[in-house]
Write a protein that holds these residues in place. Structure first.
Motif, PDB file in Angstrom:
ATOM      1  N   HIS A  70      61.760 -12.426 104.721  1.00 51.06           N
ATOM      2  CA  HIS A  70      62.288 -13.634 105.149  1.00 51.06           C
ATOM      3  C   HIS A  70      62.191 -13.923 106.803  1.00 51.06           C
ATOM      4  N   THR A 121      56.733 -20.626 105.280  1.00 54.42           N
ATOM      5  CA  THR A 121      57.487 -21.262 104.491  1.00 54.42           C
ATOM      6  C   THR A 121      56.599 -22.063 103.471  1.00 54.42           C
ATOM      7  N   TRP A 150      55.942 -19.912 100.767  1.00 52.89           N
ATOM      8  CA  TRP A 150      57.352 -19.853  99.691  1.00 52.89           C
ATOM      9  C   TRP A 150      57.387 -21.148  98.745  1.00 52.89           C
ATOM     10  N   VAL A 171      65.076 -18.481 101.494  1.00 56.65           N
ATOM     11  CA  VAL A 171      63.904 -18.662 101.011  1.00 56.65           C
ATOM     12  C   VAL A 171      64.004 -19.566  99.884  1.00 56.65           C
ATOM     13  N   SER A 228      64.695 -10.141  99.058  1.00 55.02           N
ATOM     14  CA  SER A 228      64.488 -10.653 100.295  1.00 55.02           C
ATOM     15  C   SER A 228      64.768  -9.611 101.355  1.00 55.02           C
TER      16      SER A 228
END
Length: 260
Positions: A13, A26, A29, A117, A163
């Motif tokens: 993360h 990002t 994700w 996340v 995470s």
């Protein structure tokens, strides 16, 4: 019951600023949220709920926890109002028995290791989430075994999202100048990648502190241990992939792992 087994994820993360930023991590994700089967619920395991004993959030509406300091006000203003699931929390207690799991009805919620996340994966915050704490009094093998038990939930449409960061040494981060990875950080990160598909007893990623770079990569173990909740549930046959990897500021691994 969902006939397709949900994947299990470990997501590196990194900084809380990833909540506000758009970067390659990002975006990875977000791509997972868009491409994977939609879960009916999520069990999250975050490095930031590090406890004595094991607990699970069991409230209807878990609060968004801003467990950090010194960041822009916009980050503190961000909320992730995903519903909880008392029923799933109870089921989790049953699955993990005889390990005692305390039902938390208000002390915790979703910390930034979880919502930081999930806000990228599922920005609508419309999937129920329960968070399982990491018992800091227990050895690595304990967490690996809990991961094995949690895997049963994946056959019922529940996604496991752990995470942390497999390399996490904030005292050694390079804030400016040459931010390339320290040799020990790169070596340990490669060690993790190389052993994700290990079959057999005495898993090297459970006995991770034997690696020469482990002590510097993990001065404390809480950011590493969530990985074991994902690897413990691997059946030895499922695909294991790395959606994204990288080492930031010399000493912070953003390695992510997908099982299934």
């Amino acid at each position: 019951m969902n006939t397709s087994r949900m994947p299990a994820l470990f997501l590196g993360h990194g900084s809380p600023m990833n909540v506000l930023e758009d970067n390659r991590y990002t975006r990875a994700w977000r791509a997972l949220g868009e491409s994977l089967p939609r879960p009916k619920a999520i069990v999250a395991v975050s490095a930031h709920w590090y406890t004595r004993g094991t607990a699970v959030t069991a409230m209807e509406k878990p609060k968004t926890i801003h467990d950090f300091g010194g960041f822009p006000q916009a980050l503190f203003d961000t909320r992730y109002p995903a519903p909880g699931s008392p029923a799933l929390a109870t089921q989790l207690q049953q699955i993990l028995a005889p390990v005692p799991v305390t039902a938390d009805l208000g002390e915790w919620g979703l910390d930034h290791g979880t919502w930081g996340v999930l806000i990228k994966m599922y920005p609508n915050a419309d999937i129920p989430v329960v968070q399982l704490s990491v018992d800091g009094t227990q050895p690595a093998a304990y967490h690996y075994e809990l991961g094995r038990k949690l895997a049963a939930l994946r056959d019922e449409g529940v996604m496991i999202v752990a995470s942390g960061n497999v390399v996490h040494n904030l005292r050694m981060v390079k804030w400016q100048g040459d931010t390339s990875a320290y040799p020990w950080a790169e070596s340990f990160n490669n060690f993790v990648r190389d052993n994700l598909r290990y079959r057999g007893d005495n898993h090297p990623l459970v006995d991770f502190m034997r690696h020469e770079g482990a002590a510097l990569s993990n001065p404390t173990p809480e950011h590493y241990l969530p990985l074991l909740y994902v690897l413990g549930g691997w059946d030895g046959k499922e695909a294991i992939s790395v959606p994204i990897d990288g080492i930031e500021m010399g000493a912070l691994s953003m390695l992510s792992v997908q099982v299934g």
